[in-house]
Design a protein around this motif. Sequence first.
Motif, PDB file in Angstrom:
ATOM      1  N   SER A   1       0.846  -1.184   0.000  1.00 43.30           N
ATOM      2  CA  SER A   1       0.000   0.000   0.000  1.00 43.30           C
ATOM      3  C   SER A   1       0.882   1.235   0.000  1.00 43.30           C
ATOM      4  O   SER A   1       1.847   1.309   0.742  1.00 43.30           O
ATOM      5  CB  SER A   1      -0.888  -0.008   1.246  1.00 43.30           C
ATOM      6  N   SER A   2       0.531   2.193  -0.823  1.00 43.08           N
ATOM      7  CA  SER A   2       1.291   3.442  -0.796  1.00 43.08           C
ATOM      8  C   SER A   2       0.738   4.326   0.311  1.00 43.08           C
ATOM      9  O   SER A   2      -0.416   4.206   0.714  1.00 43.08           O
ATOM     10  CB  SER A   2       1.213   4.145  -2.151  1.00 43.08           C
ATOM     11  N   LEU A   3       1.574   5.214   0.793  1.00 46.67           N
ATOM     12  CA  LEU A   3       1.214   6.086   1.901  1.00 46.67           C
ATOM     13  C   LEU A   3       1.012   7.501   1.403  1.00 46.67           C
ATOM     14  O   LEU A   3       1.594   7.905   0.406  1.00 46.67           O
ATOM     15  CB  LEU A   3       2.310   6.055   2.967  1.00 46.67           C
ATOM     16  N   THR A   4       0.196   8.249   2.129  1.00 54.01           N
ATOM     17  CA  THR A   4      -0.048   9.634   1.759  1.00 54.01           C
ATOM     18  C   THR A   4      -0.183  10.501   3.009  1.00 54.01           C
ATOM     19  O   THR A   4      -0.666  10.044   4.040  1.00 54.01           O
ATOM     20  CB  THR A   4      -1.307   9.758   0.868  1.00 54.01           C
ATOM     21  N   GLU A   5       0.258  11.727   2.888  1.00 49.09           N
ATOM     22  CA  GLU A   5       0.132  12.701   3.972  1.00 49.09           C
ATOM     23  C   GLU A   5      -1.248  13.332   3.890  1.00 49.09           C
ATOM     24  O   GLU A   5      -1.652  13.812   2.841  1.00 49.09           O
ATOM     25  CB  GLU A   5       1.199  13.775   3.821  1.00 49.09           C
ATOM     26  N   ILE A   6      -1.971  13.331   5.002  1.00 40.81           N
ATOM     27  CA  ILE A   6      -3.302  13.935   4.976  1.00 40.81           C
ATOM     28  C   ILE A   6      -3.402  15.173   5.863  1.00 40.81           C
ATOM     29  O   ILE A   6      -4.408  15.876   5.818  1.00 40.81           O
ATOM     30  CB  ILE A   6      -4.408  12.920   5.350  1.00 40.81           C
ATOM     31  N   GLU A  16     -11.729   5.909  14.283  1.00 37.51           N
ATOM     32  CA  GLU A  16     -12.552   5.550  13.126  1.00 37.51           C
ATOM     33  C   GLU A  16     -12.059   4.257  12.466  1.00 37.51           C
ATOM     34  O   GLU A  16     -12.552   3.866  11.416  1.00 37.51           O
ATOM     35  CB  GLU A  16     -12.531   6.685  12.088  1.00 37.51           C
ATOM     36  N   GLY A  17     -11.061   3.626  13.068  1.00 37.01           N
ATOM     37  CA  GLY A  17     -10.532   2.381  12.529  1.00 37.01           C
ATOM     38  C   GLY A  17      -9.524   2.566  11.416  1.00 37.01           C
ATOM     39  O   GLY A  17      -9.239   1.634  10.671  1.00 37.01           O
ATOM     40  N   ILE A  18      -8.957   3.760  11.303  1.00 33.64           N
ATOM     41  CA  ILE A  18      -7.970   4.057  10.267  1.00 33.64           C
ATOM     42  C   ILE A  18      -6.591   4.083  10.909  1.00 33.64           C
ATOM     43  O   ILE A  18      -6.349   4.863  11.833  1.00 33.64           O
ATOM     44  CB  ILE A  18      -8.269   5.417   9.599  1.00 33.64           C
ATOM     45  N   HIS A  19      -5.697   3.234  10.418  1.00 37.61           N
ATOM     46  CA  HIS A  19      -4.329   3.207  10.949  1.00 37.61           C
ATOM     47  C   HIS A  19      -3.582   4.441  10.442  1.00 37.61           C
ATOM     48  O   HIS A  19      -3.562   4.716   9.249  1.00 37.61           O
ATOM     49  CB  HIS A  19      -3.606   1.933  10.521  1.00 37.61           C
ATOM     50  N   GLN A  44      -2.986   4.969   1.220  1.00 40.87           N
ATOM     51  CA  GLN A  44      -3.737   5.577   0.123  1.00 40.87           C
ATOM     52  C   GLN A  44      -5.191   5.107   0.134  1.00 40.87           C
ATOM     53  O   GLN A  44      -6.094   5.876  -0.182  1.00 40.87           O
ATOM     54  CB  GLN A  44      -3.064   5.231  -1.215  1.00 40.87           C
ATOM     55  N   GLU A  45      -5.418   3.866   0.525  1.00 38.08           N
ATOM     56  CA  GLU A  45      -6.775   3.320   0.561  1.00 38.08           C
ATOM     57  C   GLU A  45      -7.667   4.040   1.578  1.00 38.08           C
ATOM     58  O   GLU A  45      -8.875   4.111   1.409  1.00 38.08           O
ATOM     59  CB  GLU A  45      -6.757   1.818   0.883  1.00 38.08           C
ATOM     60  N   ASP A  46      -7.064   4.579   2.633  1.00 34.40           N
ATOM     61  CA  ASP A  46      -7.817   5.276   3.676  1.00 34.40           C
ATOM     62  C   ASP A  46      -7.811   6.790   3.503  1.00 34.40           C
ATOM     63  O   ASP A  46      -8.382   7.506   4.332  1.00 34.40           O
ATOM     64  CB  ASP A  46      -7.241   4.941   5.058  1.00 34.40           C
ATOM     65  N   ARG A  71     -11.408   8.724   3.315  1.00 31.98           N
ATOM     66  CA  ARG A  71     -12.077   8.727   4.626  1.00 31.98           C
ATOM     67  C   ARG A  71     -11.325   9.602   5.614  1.00 31.98           C
ATOM     68  O   ARG A  71     -11.923  10.325   6.419  1.00 31.98           O
ATOM     69  CB  ARG A  71     -12.168   7.309   5.186  1.00 31.98           C
ATOM     70  N   SER A  72      -9.989   9.564   5.549  1.00 31.92           N
ATOM     71  CA  SER A  72      -9.155  10.354   6.456  1.00 31.92           C
ATOM     72  C   SER A  72      -9.352  11.848   6.227  1.00 31.92           C
ATOM     73  O   SER A  72      -9.421  12.626   7.178  1.00 31.92           O
ATOM     74  CB  SER A  72      -7.687  10.000   6.271  1.00 31.92           C
ATOM     75  N   ARG A  73      -9.429  12.248   4.990  1.00 32.42           N
ATOM     76  CA  ARG A  73      -9.630  13.665   4.680  1.00 32.42           C
ATOM     77  C   ARG A  73     -10.965  14.171   5.217  1.00 32.42           C
ATOM     78  O   ARG A  73     -11.080  15.319   5.633  1.00 32.42           O
ATOM     79  CB  ARG A  73      -9.498  13.895   3.184  1.00 32.42           C
ATOM     80  N   LEU A  74     -11.980  13.322   5.223  1.00 31.76           N
ATOM     81  CA  LEU A  74     -13.266  13.708   5.802  1.00 31.76           C
ATOM     82  C   LEU A  74     -13.132  13.967   7.303  1.00 31.76           C
ATOM     83  O   LEU A  74     -13.722  14.911   7.831  1.00 31.76           O
ATOM     84  CB  LEU A  74     -14.325  12.633   5.537  1.00 31.76           C
TER      85      LEU A  74
END
Length: 83
Positions: free
Chosen positions: A7-12, A30-33, A63-65, A68-71
């Motif tokens: 999984s690629s990572l992203t800064e939110i 929210e269950g997001i690592h 990246q998959e989260d 949801r993370s931005r929300l």
Amino acid sequence: MNTHKESSLTEIYSGDIVEAGMIKSMLESEGIHAFLKDEIMGTLMPWWVTPGGVGSVRVIVSQEDAERSRLVVEEYEKNVRGV
């Protein structure tokens, strides 16, 4: 055979240690690592991490989260900053 999908990572989010820690906690509830990047250097010497030391601690998610993370981040900024 490795079946683990990379999984690629992203800064939110980027901010000071307190705000970044709050966002990380909200995401995890929210269950997001999530994890913090530049947590130590961003706190001790933020000007070494970013120009002017602003937004020196970053919150990173997969990246998959990201959507949801931005929300979660948008809700935080709306409630805390009135944005």
